[in-house]
Design an enzyme around this catalytic site. Sequence first.
Site, mmCIF file in Angstrom:
data_model
loop_
_atom_site.group_PDB
_atom_site.id
_atom_site.type_symbol
_atom_site.label_atom_id
_atom_site.label_comp_id
_atom_site.label_asym_id
_atom_site.label_seq_id
_atom_site.Cartn_x
_atom_site.Cartn_y
_atom_site.Cartn_z
ATOM 1 N N LYS A 197 16.150 24.854 1.641
ATOM 2 C CA LYS A 197 16.950 26.079 1.719
ATOM 3 C C LYS A 197 17.916 26.195 0.559
ATOM 4 O O LYS A 197 18.129 25.232 -0.186
ATOM 5 C CB LYS A 197 17.732 26.114 3.035
ATOM 6 C CG LYS A 197 18.766 25.010 3.141
ATOM 7 C CD LYS A 197 19.689 25.225 4.336
ATOM 8 C CE LYS A 197 20.644 24.039 4.455
ATOM 9 N NZ LYS A 197 21.682 24.210 5.435
ATOM 10 N N HIS A 200 13.491 38.327 8.453
ATOM 11 C CA HIS A 200 12.475 37.291 8.301
ATOM 12 C C HIS A 200 11.366 37.820 7.424
ATOM 13 O O HIS A 200 10.865 38.917 7.647
ATOM 14 C CB HIS A 200 11.959 36.855 9.664
ATOM 15 C CG HIS A 200 13.033 36.203 10.478
ATOM 16 N ND1 HIS A 200 13.751 36.874 11.432
ATOM 17 C CD2 HIS A 200 13.560 34.957 10.411
ATOM 18 C CE1 HIS A 200 14.662 36.069 11.934
ATOM 19 N NE2 HIS A 200 14.585 34.898 11.339
ATOM 20 N N ARG A 240 25.795 32.240 21.576
ATOM 21 C CA ARG A 240 25.804 30.779 21.621
ATOM 22 C C ARG A 240 27.102 30.347 22.270
ATOM 23 O O ARG A 240 28.159 30.903 21.988
ATOM 24 C CB ARG A 240 25.696 30.187 20.221
ATOM 25 C CG ARG A 240 24.361 30.553 19.570
ATOM 26 C CD ARG A 240 24.237 29.994 18.189
ATOM 27 N NE ARG A 240 23.177 30.706 17.477
ATOM 28 C CZ ARG A 240 22.998 30.664 16.165
ATOM 29 N NH1 ARG A 240 23.801 29.930 15.435
ATOM 30 N NH2 ARG A 240 22.023 31.339 15.594
ATOM 31 N N ASP A 276 20.216 39.869 10.015
ATOM 32 C CA ASP A 276 19.080 38.956 9.945
ATOM 33 C C ASP A 276 17.843 39.614 9.343
ATOM 34 O O ASP A 276 17.665 40.821 9.454
ATOM 35 C CB ASP A 276 18.748 38.513 11.380
ATOM 36 C CG ASP A 276 18.235 37.093 11.432
ATOM 37 O OD1 ASP A 276 18.069 36.486 10.362
ATOM 38 O OD2 ASP A 276 17.998 36.604 12.550
ATOM 39 N N CYS A 283 14.722 34.952 15.406
ATOM 40 C CA CYS A 283 13.434 34.589 14.804
ATOM 41 C C CYS A 283 12.244 34.628 15.768
ATOM 42 O O CYS A 283 11.189 35.149 15.390
ATOM 43 C CB CYS A 283 13.498 33.227 14.116
ATOM 44 S SG CYS A 283 15.119 32.542 13.898
ATOM 45 N N GLN A 301 23.938 39.078 13.629
ATOM 46 C CA GLN A 301 23.468 38.596 12.331
ATOM 47 C C GLN A 301 22.839 39.746 11.548
ATOM 48 O O GLN A 301 22.160 40.582 12.130
ATOM 49 C CB GLN A 301 22.408 37.512 12.529
ATOM 50 C CG GLN A 301 22.943 36.257 13.181
ATOM 51 C CD GLN A 301 21.842 35.235 13.388
ATOM 52 O OE1 GLN A 301 20.781 35.570 13.923
ATOM 53 N NE2 GLN A 301 22.079 34.009 12.991
#
Length: 646
Positions: free
Chosen positions: A472, A388, A366, A386, A337, A384
Amino acid sequence: MIKITLPDGSIREYAKGTTPLEVAKSISEGLARNIISAKFNGVTVETITPLKEDGSLILYSWNDKEGKTAFWHSTSHVVAQALEELYPGVKLTIGPAIDNGFYYDVDLPDGTISEKDFPEIEKKALEIARGKHDFKMRSATKAEALELYQSQGNQYKVELIENLEDGTITFCDHDTFTDLCRGGHIPNTGIIKAIKILSVAGAYWRGNEKNNQLTRVYGISFPKQKELTEYLELLEEAKKRDHRKLGKELELFTFSQKVGQGLPLWLPKGAALRERLENFLKKAQKKAGYEMVVTPHIGQKELYVTSGHYEKYGADSFQPIKTPKEDEEFLLKPMNCPHHCEIYNTKPFSYRELPKRYAEFGTVYRYEQSGELHGLTRVRGFTQDDAHIFCTPDQLADEFKNVIDLTLYVLGSLGFGNFTAQVSVRDLEKPEKYIGSVENWEKAENAIINAAKEKGLNFVIESGEAAFYGPKLDFMVKDALGRNWQLGTIQVDYNLPERFDLTYKGSDNELHRPVMIHRAPFGSMERFIALLLEHTGGNFPLWLMPEQAIILPVSEKHEIYAQNVLNSLENNDIRALIDNRNETVGKKIREAEMNKIPFMLIVGENEEKEETISIRRHGGEDLGAISVKAFTDLVVNEINSTLKSF
Ligand SMILES: [Zn+2]
Ligand SMILES: [Zn+2]
């Protein structure tokens, strides 16, 4: 008298001191028979706890998660008693319920517990359970509690008690057994009809490897023997479908101690599988108006200080990377992000240009504890799927619907049909917990709930479950074994646009903050492929299979014909290969079955003469001899029927 509010909103009056079980009885005898746990004013209580004030009461049966928790935790007491009787001198520590069953951590005086001891423990525990002993809570002073365990030389319980406030300490008694416990039990041991000890493992006291190693005894129990039998069958099937086992057999991925724990290595077939999944999603995303971006695997520490991720992941994750330049520090990215916020920030946007939808297959890192690592589902580096979305508050509702459409399409094409969703909203009583204006929160929550309704999702609303930065929606899917997996979170975020000072020019010519949506239908490629392996047992939809067909020549005389067949399949984009080893066709078929190849194409004397191929499907179905063209049509039709267009 006290007023008790029930989950349906009805209010009933009872004498002070009435128990949850008595409340159940006043409603119906049948209900009372099934009630094994209760929650009063948000706190778990015993079914025989006298209620002394007005409040809301929820009654739980075995069918509720809370009922199972009480059932399994209570069984852990019974198993602990069995262990005390079978292993004199054993020191008990803690015995909580877990997702599927319970465990008890014990310090064994000498020797170990192994699988051959399980039947004896089960037998003893069941014998105790049949005694129908009530679980009874009792308060004790700190001094009394300490004395009990000091006299037993149980330093673990002593340590637990030392950390408790005097006046809050309780014991739970049943039969001749006593345990330090906060509560949350079923009425009596007699309800437990089936107990299975599942495994033993080493576990450090309090999870700290500097402490003594204890023996963790895992078990599960049921109110009916039949349910245990079914559970064990499911467990057997789950073992066969374990993605770690299938991943190895199908040569999809591996791990190397030299490369590092929790860092998957994708083998050629696995990499090709990932690529197909990525391309599939990329194509759908393109249609949905996403743009691909690419960002590096690291970023300056300052980037994550700005985003707040350093505060969240910093201490417990991979530590900053130094450079020859003093004071310069980089972090492996834990999230994509912040990078995408900076992409948004490269130029000013007017409201007419929004929404912007940036997508990336971004690899993040991580540091998971080594004990937490598990195949592809818990790893230290993962990619991911991912994206946005940056939009105006007014666009949020439409964007949410678009993301739901995309997610349902993607998961549906991969054979998942059984969805539920959870919408997480604010706790209205704690407004101080949340960032962003009340107006925006209301708008976002309504947008999510309306989108979920409009799309016909089967969803529940959980208040107080939203993150501090936005509400969410989480998708849950049920796999072929009936297990629930969380997938595809859609998260609204008011925080990062603030932290990165993101703006757009509104119709009023003023600068405004965009709203950000994080979304990832798969979650991560690693976890999703693990789930897909376990859901399908390795029999992926045809369009995704690493190899769709294998050509099996009966003898080397037919190799040239086999090669011709292969060429024409490849010309039609069918992934196929030839097994021309000097082996019997029977053996080749068995191996192709093991490798889960959907179609086996046998070519011999007759086939070559007639210009056909004899088709056998994975699983044994014989489709007879058909032309290569007919086979190509069959494959294309099957793919088109599962892979609907978006
Ligand atoms: Zn207990
Ligand atoms: Zn994000």
